[in-house]
Design an enzyme around this catalytic site. Structure first.
Site, PDB file in Angstrom:
ATOM      1  CB  ALA A 189      -5.074  -5.535 -13.588  1.00 10.92           C
ATOM      2  N   GLY A 210      -1.866  -7.450  -4.458  1.00 14.15           N
ATOM      3  CA  GLY A 210      -2.803  -6.938  -5.459  1.00 14.15           C
ATOM      4  C   GLY A 210      -2.095  -6.017  -6.427  1.00 14.15           C
ATOM      5  CG  ASN A 211      -3.359  -5.194  -9.989  1.00 15.39           C
ATOM      6  OD1 ASN A 211      -4.219  -4.360 -10.258  1.00 15.39           O
ATOM      7  ND2 ASN A 211      -3.538  -6.491 -10.204  1.00 15.39           N
ATOM      8  NE  ARG A 212      -0.167   2.486  -8.785  1.00 15.70           N
ATOM      9  CZ  ARG A 212       0.717   3.147  -9.504  1.00 15.70           C
ATOM     10  NH1 ARG A 212       1.924   2.650  -9.667  1.00 15.70           N
ATOM     11  NH2 ARG A 212       0.398   4.293 -10.062  1.00 15.70           N
TER      12      ARG A 212
END
Ligand code: CTP
Length: 422
Positions: free
Chosen positions: A293, A226-228
């Protein structure tokens, strides 16, 4: 430490901002137990920059005092129609108000307002004002469903043009069980007041779709790629579009943020889910905003069972395959004449890279930001962005809150819509 930092970054501080900043709000408080929540509402509106004049009915003072409101607004709370300060207090309040909000609005108040009664300060103020009015009903569910209460509400909504905010469904006063009748929460009412303050815009009645948040791509049942992204930027856009009168659908990856008031949320987990949801809703959208995102890659073969450390050895390679480009792949599905906004998060050559993406994906407006800059990008409340248009223009905005960025983006979107209409 990590947990503490996360809690810190998830908080949304209230600072003066549009559309509340510098506006006059008359907050009528009538006699229901939900009046305790109106103290928070008065405080939140004040912190957002509004000047809040609280008007309490006699019954409201059985539940809360004027002093409580004075402590959070810094202004005198009012209740006496026949005060010695000048007989025309209600006229002054009514004329100076940018919005009148009555929360809680009891069954008795709704009946008096629907009949144009002028027997206390809030009802006379309502007759004196031409500002938009928001009422937030709060009562027992049996009372709320009574045909007389419903008829009064219909009159206020349809004949007088009042906005009726809520009620919500949930626990009522102690011993009363659950049902429709509960006053909306202060943070929701803040948005209803904001929508009334915003007034008519070019987005009124338009359909807006916003993608937001990260996506999660399963490695096994417990781990993911995933991402932040927190979702903050997209959620702020969805909320601001609703305040401007749009019908908003938010297609969101996992985010800890509450669903924005008035917004329909489709919750998804993976890029492929987001792609499918976007395909469903985009053909109807007058405006689409791609703020998500999206994870560009996903594990090619997610494991059905948790991968045990004893099996992987000291290194573990995971093969990734490309995810669909949601904004790019759905270009043909966009409604004719619709406005499409993209985001670009870069770490170098920000404007050049963003312009390339803008052209490749067919955006009409591009919001470019530099992930390496302090105060911009993921997990922060602020952003420093450059807005690119299709004529080659690049407007660098100063560091501002994501809420202010959302307003700036929607101002440009409205500009494009107005230009197209000639
Ligand atoms: N986007 C998308 N689907 C993807 C990737 C990106 O819809 N699979 C959208 C984003 O929501 C954003 C824009 O495309 O509006 C650009 O996203 P960004 O991540 O900056 O660009 P990428 O196309 O992923 O390119 P790269 O990661 O190589 O910079």
């Amino acid at each position: 430490m990590q947990g503490a930092r996360r809690a810190e970054t998830m908080k949304t501080p209230l600072t003066a901002r549009r559309p509340w900043r510098g506006r006059r709000v008359v907050l009528g408080v009538t006699g229901g137990i939900a009046a305790y929540k109106s103290v928070q509402l008065a405080r939140d509106l004040t912190r957002l920059g509004a000047e809040v004049d609280v008007v309490l009915t006699r019954a409201a003072r059985e539940f809360v005092t004027g002093l409580t409101f004075e402590g959070v607004t810094g202004r005198r709370a009012l209740s006496d129609l026949f005060s010695t300060d000048g007989a025309a207090l209600h006229i002054k309040l009514g004329i100076e108000a940018d919005v009148v909000c009555v929360a809680p609005a009891t069954a008795d108040f709704l009946a008096r307002a629907a009949h144009g009664r002028a027997d206390d300060l809030i009802c006379t103020t309502l007759l004196a004002t031409r500002a938009p009015v928001v009422v937030a009903p709060a009562m027992n569910d049996r009372m709320f469903s009574h045909p007389q209460v419903q008829a009064n509400l219909a009159h206020l909504r349809e004949v007088l043009g009042y906005a009726v905010a809520g009620p919500g469904v949930g626990p009522l006063a102690v011993g009363e069980g659950e049902g429709p009748g509960r006053m909306l929460e202060p943070e929701e009412l803040v948005e209803h007041v904001g929508r009334a303050l915003t007034g008519p815009t070019s987005l009124a009645g338009r359909r807006v779709v916003v993608t937001a948040g990260p996506t999660r791509e399963a490695i096994d049942p417990v781990r993911y790629v995933g991402n932040r992204s927190s979702g903050r930027m997209g959620y702020a856009l969805a909320q601001a579009a609703w305040r401007r009168g749009a019908r908003v659908t938010l297609v969101s990856g996992p985010s800890a943020l509450p669903t924005p008031t008035g917004v329909g949320r489709i919750s998804v987990e993976t890029a492929e889910d987001m792609h499918a949801a976007a395909r469903d809703v985009l053909p109807e959208a007058d405006v689409s905003v791609f703020a998500a995102a999206v994870a560009d890659f996903r594990p090619s073969a997610p494991h059905d069972e948790k991968v045990k450390r004893s099996r992987t050895g000291p290194t573990w390679g995971i093969e990734l395959v490309a995810n669909p480009d949601i904004a790019g792949d759905t270009r043909d599905l966009r409604k004719e004449g619709s406005v499409c906004v993209g985001f670009a998060l870069e770490t170098g050559d920000v404007v050049a890279n963003a312009r390339e993406k803008m052209e490749a994906k067919g955006f009409h407006l591009m919001v470019a930001n530099d992930a390496s800059e302090p105060g911009a990008g993921f997990e922060v409340e602020t952003n420093r962005v450059t807005l690119l248009d299709t004529r080659g223009g690049a407007e660098a905005l100063p560091l501002m809150s994501k809420h202010d960025v959302a307003e700036a983006v929607l101002d440009r979107v409205e500009g494009i819509l107005r230009e197209r209409e000639g």
